[in-house]
Scaffold this motif. Structure first.
Motif, PDB file in Angstrom:
ATOM      1  N   VAL A 154      -4.836  -6.565  -1.884  1.00 51.72           N
ATOM      2  CA  VAL A 154      -5.467  -5.642  -0.935  1.00 51.72           C
ATOM      3  C   VAL A 154      -4.444  -5.114   0.073  1.00 51.72           C
ATOM      4  N   TYR A 155      -3.421  -5.899   0.371  1.00 49.05           N
ATOM      5  CA  TYR A 155      -2.411  -5.515   1.366  1.00 49.05           C
ATOM      6  C   TYR A 155      -1.626  -4.259   0.963  1.00 49.05           C
ATOM      7  N   ARG A 156      -1.617  -3.938  -0.303  1.00 38.86           N
ATOM      8  CA  ARG A 156      -0.832  -2.796  -0.769  1.00 38.86           C
ATOM      9  C   ARG A 156      -1.214  -1.500  -0.070  1.00 38.86           C
ATOM     10  N   LYS A 157      -2.463  -1.379   0.375  1.00 37.09           N
ATOM     11  CA  LYS A 157      -2.926  -0.161   1.047  1.00 37.09           C
ATOM     12  C   LYS A 157      -2.184   0.092   2.357  1.00 37.09           C
ATOM     13  N   GLN A 158      -1.585  -0.945   2.932  1.00 41.63           N
ATOM     14  CA  GLN A 158      -0.867  -0.809   4.203  1.00 41.63           C
ATOM     15  C   GLN A 158       0.632  -0.551   4.020  1.00 41.63           C
ATOM     16  N   CYS A 159       1.118  -0.612   2.788  1.00 33.31           N
ATOM     17  CA  CYS A 159       2.564  -0.521   2.542  1.00 33.31           C
ATOM     18  C   CYS A 159       3.015   0.912   2.276  1.00 33.31           C
ATOM     19  N   GLU A 160       4.283   1.161   2.577  1.00 29.03           N
ATOM     20  CA  GLU A 160       4.852   2.495   2.406  1.00 29.03           C
ATOM     21  C   GLU A 160       5.056   2.863   0.938  1.00 29.03           C
ATOM     22  N   HIS A 161       5.355   1.867   0.108  1.00 31.04           N
ATOM     23  CA  HIS A 161       5.581   2.107  -1.327  1.00 31.04           C
ATOM     24  C   HIS A 161       4.849   1.031  -2.126  1.00 31.04           C
ATOM     25  N   VAL A 162       4.131   1.448  -3.177  1.00 31.47           N
ATOM     26  CA  VAL A 162       3.397   0.520  -4.037  1.00 31.47           C
ATOM     27  C   VAL A 162       3.871   0.742  -5.469  1.00 31.47           C
ATOM     28  N   LEU A 163       4.299  -0.351  -6.120  1.00 29.73           N
ATOM     29  CA  LEU A 163       4.869  -0.245  -7.458  1.00 29.73           C
ATOM     30  C   LEU A 163       4.292  -1.325  -8.365  1.00 29.73           C
ATOM     31  N   GLU A 164       3.734  -0.905  -9.487  1.00 29.29           N
ATOM     32  CA  GLU A 164       3.300  -1.874 -10.483  1.00 29.29           C
ATOM     33  C   GLU A 164       4.509  -2.216 -11.348  1.00 29.29           C
ATOM     34  N   ASN A 165       4.809  -3.482 -11.459  1.00 23.17           N
ATOM     35  CA  ASN A 165       6.004  -3.927 -12.162  1.00 23.17           C
ATOM     36  C   ASN A 165       5.685  -4.357 -13.587  1.00 23.17           C
ATOM     37  N   LEU A 166       5.610  -3.371 -14.472  1.00 21.96           N
ATOM     38  CA  LEU A 166       5.366  -3.670 -15.884  1.00 21.96           C
ATOM     39  C   LEU A 166       6.655  -3.652 -16.696  1.00 21.96           C
ATOM     40  N   ASP A 167       7.565  -2.775 -16.324  1.00 19.07           N
ATOM     41  CA  ASP A 167       8.822  -2.620 -17.053  1.00 19.07           C
ATOM     42  C   ASP A 167       9.975  -2.704 -16.055  1.00 19.07           C
ATOM     43  N   LEU A 168      10.866  -3.658 -16.261  1.00 20.54           N
ATOM     44  CA  LEU A 168      11.959  -3.937 -15.333  1.00 20.54           C
ATOM     45  C   LEU A 168      12.764  -2.688 -14.986  1.00 20.54           C
ATOM     46  N   ASN A 169      13.250  -1.979 -16.001  1.00 18.15           N
ATOM     47  CA  ASN A 169      14.121  -0.827 -15.738  1.00 18.15           C
ATOM     48  C   ASN A 169      13.388   0.305 -15.024  1.00 18.15           C
ATOM     49  N   ARG A 170      12.163   0.542 -15.437  1.00 22.26           N
ATOM     50  CA  ARG A 170      11.371   1.603 -14.802  1.00 22.26           C
ATOM     51  C   ARG A 170      11.069   1.252 -13.339  1.00 22.26           C
ATOM     52  N   THR A 171      10.720  -0.011 -13.097  1.00 29.61           N
ATOM     53  CA  THR A 171      10.430  -0.445 -11.728  1.00 29.61           C
ATOM     54  C   THR A 171      11.686  -0.380 -10.879  1.00 29.61           C
ATOM     55  N   MET A 172      12.819  -0.796 -11.421  1.00 27.21           N
ATOM     56  CA  MET A 172      14.091  -0.706 -10.674  1.00 27.21           C
ATOM     57  C   MET A 172      14.379   0.740 -10.281  1.00 27.21           C
ATOM     58  N   MET A 173      14.146   1.673 -11.198  1.00 27.58           N
ATOM     59  CA  MET A 173      14.380   3.082 -10.909  1.00 27.58           C
ATOM     60  C   MET A 173      13.483   3.547  -9.760  1.00 27.58           C
ATOM     61  N   LYS A 174      12.218   3.147  -9.789  1.00 26.74           N
ATOM     62  CA  LYS A 174      11.275   3.544  -8.743  1.00 26.74           C
ATOM     63  C   LYS A 174      11.645   2.924  -7.391  1.00 26.74           C
ATOM     64  N   ILE A 175      12.083   1.674  -7.399  1.00 23.36           N
ATOM     65  CA  ILE A 175      12.498   1.020  -6.150  1.00 23.36           C
ATOM     66  C   ILE A 175      13.731   1.721  -5.592  1.00 23.36           C
ATOM     67  N   ARG A 176      14.686   1.997  -6.461  1.00 25.42           N
ATOM     68  CA  ARG A 176      15.907   2.703  -6.052  1.00 25.42           C
ATOM     69  C   ARG A 176      15.549   4.032  -5.388  1.00 25.42           C
ATOM     70  N   GLU A 177      14.656   4.797  -6.017  1.00 26.34           N
ATOM     71  CA  GLU A 177      14.233   6.089  -5.462  1.00 26.34           C
ATOM     72  C   GLU A 177      13.534   5.908  -4.121  1.00 26.34           C
ATOM     73  N   ALA A 178      12.670   4.909  -4.024  1.00 23.24           N
ATOM     74  CA  ALA A 178      11.935   4.643  -2.778  1.00 23.24           C
ATOM     75  C   ALA A 178      12.894   4.314  -1.642  1.00 23.24           C
ATOM     76  N   ILE A 179      13.844   3.425  -1.891  1.00 25.29           N
ATOM     77  CA  ILE A 179      14.797   3.038  -0.853  1.00 25.29           C
ATOM     78  C   ILE A 179      15.684   4.213  -0.482  1.00 25.29           C
ATOM     79  N   GLN A 180      16.201   4.927  -1.472  1.00 22.22           N
ATOM     80  CA  GLN A 180      17.108   6.044  -1.187  1.00 22.22           C
ATOM     81  C   GLN A 180      16.402   7.172  -0.448  1.00 22.22           C
ATOM     82  N   SER A 181      15.088   7.270  -0.557  1.00 17.77           N
ATOM     83  CA  SER A 181      14.359   8.308   0.184  1.00 17.77           C
ATOM     84  C   SER A 181      14.410   8.055   1.688  1.00 17.77           C
ATOM     85  N   HIS A 182      14.770   6.847   2.094  1.00 13.16           N
ATOM     86  CA  HIS A 182      14.856   6.489   3.512  1.00 13.16           C
ATOM     87  C   HIS A 182      16.295   6.518   4.030  1.00 13.16           C
ATOM     88  N   LEU A 183      17.246   6.534   3.141  1.00 12.02           N
ATOM     89  CA  LEU A 183      18.656   6.447   3.567  1.00 12.02           C
ATOM     90  C   LEU A 183      19.267   7.810   3.798  1.00 12.02           C
TER      91      LEU A 183
END
Length: 183
Positions: A154-183
């Motif tokens: 339920v806490y996910r509704k309060q977070c800036e980025h929400v990612l379902e981790n089904l595939d390692l490489n795809r999730t890594m790409m999404k995390i990378r994009e999320a972090i770089q959007s702030h840098l």
């Protein structure tokens, strides 16, 4: 920019948040701030990677002397973030990442506001059970994690980025994009 960022990896147990946090932290050169805990390490946990393992007496001394910015009691074990381990890199202009439960993530957001970026990772409950069983965790530990799954997700509704981790490489790409959007 809000200053150096505190990227907080949070989410459901068994979602891969620790694995993802450490990989992306290493890749992007972001410093990890570890929690201190009175919980004994599990067989698969190297010392001082995810946690600094200390006894209750030392934890109490550190807490009494004001060493921790926040503490929590989870499943009969104490956890805390040492203040200077967070504030030193931030004062040097360095971004950091932390791996926290929803309570810790909420407190850090309250304390640091816009500097905190929460990345919520999750998987379906069945996948959590499969991953925890594959780690060889005792049924009692798995049941503890599953008993709080709904509260965690339920806490996910309060977070800036929400990612379902089904595939390692795809999730890594999404995390990378999320972090770089702030840098």
């Amino acid at each position: 920019m809000a200053g150096p960022y505190i990227f907080i990896f949070t989410g459901t147990s068994g979602s891969g948040r620790k694995t993802m946090a450490h990989r992306i932290g290493k890749e992007l050169g972001i410093k990890h701030v570890s929690s201190y805990t009175t919980r004994p390490p599990r067989d698969s946990e190297p010392p001082d990677r995810d946690y600094h393992y200390i006894d209750q007496e030392r934890f109490d001394r550190m807490n009494t002397s004001g060493d921790f910015i926040e503490t929590a009691l989870i499943h009969k074990h104490h956890y805390g973030i040492r203040t200077h381990e967070l504030t030193d890199p931030l004062s040097e202009g360095k971004h950091v990442y932390m791996i926290l439960n929803s309570d810790g993530a909420s407190l850090m957001k309250k304390l640091y506001g816009e500097q905190v970026v929460r990345l919520f990772l999750y998987v379906e409950k069945r996948t959590v059970i499969e991953r925890l069983e594959a780690k060889g965790l005792p049924a009692e530990v798995i049941n503890n994690y599953i008993s709080i799954y709904t509260d965690e997700v339920v806490y996910r509704k309060q977070c800036e980025h929400v990612l379902e981790n089904l595939d390692l490489n795809r999730t890594m790409m999404k995390i990378r994009e999320a972090i770089q959007s702030h840098l």
